[in-house]
Design an enzyme around this catalytic site. Sequence first.
Site, PDB file in Angstrom:
ATOM      1  N   ARG A   1       0.915  -1.268  -0.209  1.00  0.00           N
ATOM      2  CA  ARG A   1       0.125   0.025   0.108  1.00  0.00           C
ATOM      3  C   ARG A   1       1.001   1.276  -0.121  1.00  0.00           C
ATOM      4  NH1 ARG A   1      -3.048   1.303   4.342  1.00  0.00           N
ATOM      5  NH2 ARG A   1      -1.029   0.928   5.528  1.00  0.00           N
TER       6      ARG A   1
ATOM      7  N   ARG B   1      -3.253  10.482   2.135  1.00  0.00           N
ATOM      8  CA  ARG B   1      -4.071  11.132   3.269  1.00  0.00           C
ATOM      9  C   ARG B   1      -4.661  12.468   2.506  1.00  0.00           C
ATOM     10  NH1 ARG B   1      -1.140  11.657   8.652  1.00  0.00           N
ATOM     11  NH2 ARG B   1      -1.355   9.492   8.732  1.00  0.00           N
TER      12      ARG B   1
ATOM     13  N   ARG C   1      18.732  -6.614   5.768  1.00  0.00           N
ATOM     14  CA  ARG C   1      19.265  -5.554   5.113  1.00  0.00           C
ATOM     15  C   ARG C   1      19.820  -4.784   6.198  1.00  0.00           C
ATOM     16  NH1 ARG C   1      14.010  -3.203   4.092  1.00  0.00           N
ATOM     17  NH2 ARG C   1      15.054  -1.253   4.054  1.00  0.00           N
TER      18      ARG C   1
ATOM     19  N   ARG D   1      18.301   9.404   5.099  1.00  0.00           N
ATOM     20  CA  ARG D   1      17.853  10.409   5.586  1.00  0.00           C
ATOM     21  C   ARG D   1      18.736  10.851   6.735  1.00  0.00           C
ATOM     22  NH1 ARG D   1      13.310   7.403   9.710  1.00  0.00           N
ATOM     23  NH2 ARG D   1      15.036   6.029  10.439  1.00  0.00           N
TER      24      ARG D   1
ATOM     25  N   GLU E   1      22.054   8.359   7.450  1.00  0.00           N
ATOM     26  CA  GLU E   1      21.665   6.934   7.329  1.00  0.00           C
ATOM     27  C   GLU E   1      21.916   6.313   5.843  1.00  0.00           C
ATOM     28  OE1 GLU E   1      18.363   6.665  10.637  1.00  0.00           O
ATOM     29  OE2 GLU E   1      17.881   5.616   8.766  1.00  0.00           O
TER      30      GLU E   1
ATOM     31  N   TYR F   1      10.497  -8.308  11.358  1.00  0.00           N
ATOM     32  CA  TYR F   1      10.710  -6.893  11.710  1.00  0.00           C
ATOM     33  C   TYR F   1       9.309  -6.587  12.925  1.00  0.00           C
ATOM     34  CZ  TYR F   1      10.685  -1.934  12.385  1.00  0.00           C
ATOM     35  OH  TYR F   1      10.613  -0.925  12.818  1.00  0.00           O
TER      36      TYR F   1
ATOM     37  N   ASP G   1       8.190  -3.763  15.424  1.00  0.00           N
ATOM     38  CA  ASP G   1       8.198  -2.357  16.181  1.00  0.00           C
ATOM     39  C   ASP G   1       8.339  -2.527  17.820  1.00  0.00           C
ATOM     40  OD1 ASP G   1       8.710  -0.198  14.257  1.00  0.00           O
ATOM     41  OD2 ASP G   1       6.026  -0.281  13.812  1.00  0.00           O
TER      42      ASP G   1
HETATM   43  C1  LIG Z   1      16.841   1.702  11.829  1.00  0.00           C
HETATM   44  C2  LIG Z   1      15.854   1.002  12.678  1.00  0.00           C
HETATM   45  C3  LIG Z   1      14.689   1.953  12.926  1.00  0.00           C
HETATM   46  C4  LIG Z   1      13.832   1.471  13.829  1.00  0.00           C
HETATM   47  N1  LIG Z   1      12.740   2.339  14.360  1.00  0.00           N
HETATM   48  C5  LIG Z   1      11.762   2.124  15.011  1.00  0.00           C
HETATM   49  C6  LIG Z   1      10.650   2.940  15.409  1.00  0.00           C
HETATM   50  O1  LIG Z   1      10.792   4.109  15.132  1.00  0.00           O
HETATM   51  N2  LIG Z   1       9.692   2.715  16.237  1.00  0.00           N
HETATM   52  C7  LIG Z   1       9.606   1.313  16.651  1.00  0.00           C
HETATM   53  O2  LIG Z   1       8.638   0.962  17.384  1.00  0.00           O
HETATM   54  N3  LIG Z   1      10.540   0.537  16.199  1.00  0.00           N
HETATM   55  C8  LIG Z   1      11.594   0.742  15.594  1.00  0.00           C
HETATM   56  N4  LIG Z   1      12.658  -0.250  15.371  1.00  0.00           N
HETATM   57  C9  LIG Z   1      12.416  -1.499  15.645  1.00  0.00           C
HETATM   58  C10 LIG Z   1      13.283  -1.984  17.159  1.00  0.00           C
HETATM   59  O3  LIG Z   1      14.626  -1.453  16.919  1.00  0.00           O
HETATM   60  C11 LIG Z   1      12.897  -3.181  17.805  1.00  0.00           C
HETATM   61  O4  LIG Z   1      11.452  -3.336  17.839  1.00  0.00           O
HETATM   62  C12 LIG Z   1      13.685  -3.581  18.659  1.00  0.00           C
HETATM   63  O5  LIG Z   1      15.043  -3.090  19.147  1.00  0.00           O
HETATM   64  C13 LIG Z   1      13.953  -5.112  18.926  1.00  0.00           C
HETATM   65  O6  LIG Z   1      14.253  -5.293  20.195  1.00  0.00           O
HETATM   66  P1  LIG Z   1      15.085  -6.747  20.560  1.00  0.00           P
HETATM   67  O7  LIG Z   1      15.288  -7.073  21.665  1.00  0.00           O
HETATM   68  O8  LIG Z   1      14.039  -8.089  19.563  1.00  0.00           O
HETATM   69  O9  LIG Z   1      16.354  -6.796  19.452  1.00  0.00           O
HETATM   70  P2  LIG Z   1      17.663  -6.174  19.651  1.00  0.00           P
HETATM   71  O10 LIG Z   1      17.542  -4.569  20.109  1.00  0.00           O
HETATM   72  O11 LIG Z   1      18.552  -6.257  18.355  1.00  0.00           O
HETATM   73  O12 LIG Z   1      18.316  -6.787  20.842  1.00  0.00           O
HETATM   74  C14 LIG Z   1      18.877  -8.067  20.717  1.00  0.00           C
HETATM   75  C15 LIG Z   1      20.448  -7.901  21.527  1.00  0.00           C
HETATM   76  O13 LIG Z   1      20.975  -9.360  21.279  1.00  0.00           O
HETATM   77  C16 LIG Z   1      22.180  -9.247  21.204  1.00  0.00           C
HETATM   78  N5  LIG Z   1      23.044 -10.220  20.567  1.00  0.00           N
HETATM   79  C17 LIG Z   1      22.631 -10.797  19.385  1.00  0.00           C
HETATM   80  N6  LIG Z   1      23.185 -11.944  19.035  1.00  0.00           N
HETATM   81  C18 LIG Z   1      24.008 -12.225  20.129  1.00  0.00           C
HETATM   82  C19 LIG Z   1      24.969 -13.314  20.621  1.00  0.00           C
HETATM   83  N7  LIG Z   1      25.110 -14.202  19.701  1.00  0.00           N
HETATM   84  N8  LIG Z   1      25.584 -13.362  21.811  1.00  0.00           N
HETATM   85  C20 LIG Z   1      25.135 -12.151  22.743  1.00  0.00           C
HETATM   86  N9  LIG Z   1      24.391 -11.221  22.402  1.00  0.00           N
HETATM   87  C21 LIG Z   1      23.691 -11.182  21.128  1.00  0.00           C
HETATM   88  C22 LIG Z   1      22.472  -7.693  20.444  1.00  0.00           C
HETATM   89  O14 LIG Z   1      23.707  -7.431  20.634  1.00  0.00           O
HETATM   90  C23 LIG Z   1      21.306  -7.118  20.776  1.00  0.00           C
HETATM   91  O15 LIG Z   1      21.673  -6.236  21.819  1.00  0.00           O
HETATM   92  C24 LIG Z   1      13.526   0.275  14.369  1.00  0.00           C
HETATM   93  C25 LIG Z   1      14.415  -0.616  13.896  1.00  0.00           C
HETATM   94  C26 LIG Z   1      15.613  -0.102  13.170  1.00  0.00           C
HETATM   95  C27 LIG Z   1      16.773  -1.309  12.849  1.00  0.00           C
END
Ligand SMILES: Cc1cc2nc3c(=O)[nH]c(=O)nc-3n(C[C@H](O)[C@H](O)[C@H](O)COP(=O)(O)OP(=O)(O)OC[C@H]3O[C@@H](n4cnc5c(N)ncnc54)[C@H](O)[C@@H]3O)c2cc1C
Length: 372
Positions: free
Chosen positions: A171, A175, A253, A285, A305, A353, A355
């Site tokens: 989509r 708006r 990515r 951006r 970025e 992915y 949020d």
């Molecule tokens: C560029 C970007 C922009 C974003 N913007 C938004 C937004 O505006 N709003 C929103 O709601 N969400 C956003 N998100 C999504 C948000 O970042 C995620 O929802 C959130 O960080 C995910 O949390 P997580 O704990 O699953 O993963 P992560 O934050 O990746 O945590 C996983 C952790 O595990 C650790 N790890 C991985 N493998 C190993 C290993 N083998 N041994 C030890 N440690 C390890 C990593 O170092 C990391 O610290 C965005 C994501 C990105 C990439």
Amino acid sequence: MKYDYLIVGAGLFGAVFAHEMTKDGKNCLIIDKRDHIAGNIYTKKWADINVHWYGAHIFHTGNKAIWDYINQFAEFNNFINSPMAVYKDELYNLPFNMNTFSKMWNIRTPKEAKDIIEGQIKDLNITEPKNLEEQALSLAGRDVYEKLVKGYTEKQWGRDCRELPSFIIKRLPLRFTYDNNYFNDRFQGIPIGGYTEIVKKMIGDTPVILGKTYKEFMAENEAKSDRDEFGKILYTGMIDEYFDFCLGELEYRTVKFEHELMEEVDNYQGNAVVNYTEREIPYTRIIEHKHFEFGTQPDTVVSKEYPVEWKSGDEPYYPVNNERNNELYRKYEEMAAGEENVLFGGRLGQYKYYDMDKVIEKALEMVADERG
Ligand SMILES: Cc1cc2nc3c(=O)[nH]c(=O)nc-3n(C[C@H](O)[C@H](O)[C@H](O)COP(=O)(O)OP(=O)(O)OC[C@H]3O[C@@H](n4cnc5c(N)ncnc54)[C@H](O)[C@@H]3O)c2cc1C
């Protein structure tokens, strides 16, 4: 048993899980390969500004329970994400709305905008879009596509829109009101003081070992025959890495962030997020972090970025959920189901992915399962 849970990853998923299980009286140990907690939501203080180190993070949700949950750990401000887009020497509001259309065509009413867009779509006469370009053209017409979608998307994917599959864009929300609020969710904001503080509060007194990968940690502990010290493992790293990529690698990515402190520049671009939609500019951006918290510091910090082609070993930011990868993930998921006492969570463990609000939701679901 010394610990009920070994939590691999001090990101949001691991932190919510640790917080809830500790509340139940369980002993947790957290490890992370990075030298800081908070995973990708890490914010770092620089020149008194909270810098979103891994890209702009705006908390938004339609789920009141999740909003209430996160508000336990921080006070949120009333930031509303209203990004701008730069195309050549033109400046547009996002998301595509009446401000965008009015600037693009010098018109005023929704009817005029609709007529132009519908006219352009009709002239193109695309019945079955064969690629992303045709898909976007058939959804938004030529002007919006060429000025605001084409170059940005090509930079993001590193490929021409005609070589990209149409399903990437399902989509293109248009708006027909003068509303620059990017999100439709009822709740939105930025935590005052940054995201790292939230994760710190969630983790509380739970011990954390930083700078250690899961494999390194296990090798050290197995050598001491300590594996039995942990009841269960929660793994929030890459699921294929856990299994030593035995079935092949999942693809992602990635993005390169270039952070810059601009001394004695109090306001560089006048907005938190400005997208650059022409292909010739290599970044997608520029983020000016102080605007997330309405900062009045004398200096500013900006981040560019750059989308970069992912290769093995790079930071995996966005899963590429195409057919090949989803099929491969399903196989890893089957293997994961057979792993006794190991849970897989978060965006890397579940190859999706998410949020932040979804991550909290998923972590709380896992907690509920553990509680039985
Ligand atoms: C560029 C970007 C922009 C974003 N913007 C938004 C937004 O505006 N709003 C929103 O709601 N969400 C956003 N998100 C999504 C948000 O970042 C995620 O929802 C959130 O960080 C995910 O949390 P997580 O704990 O699953 O993963 P992560 O934050 O990746 O945590 C996983 C952790 O595990 C650790 N790890 C991985 N493998 C190993 C290993 N083998 N041994 C030890 N440690 C390890 C990593 O170092 C990391 O610290 C965005 C994501 C990105 C990439």
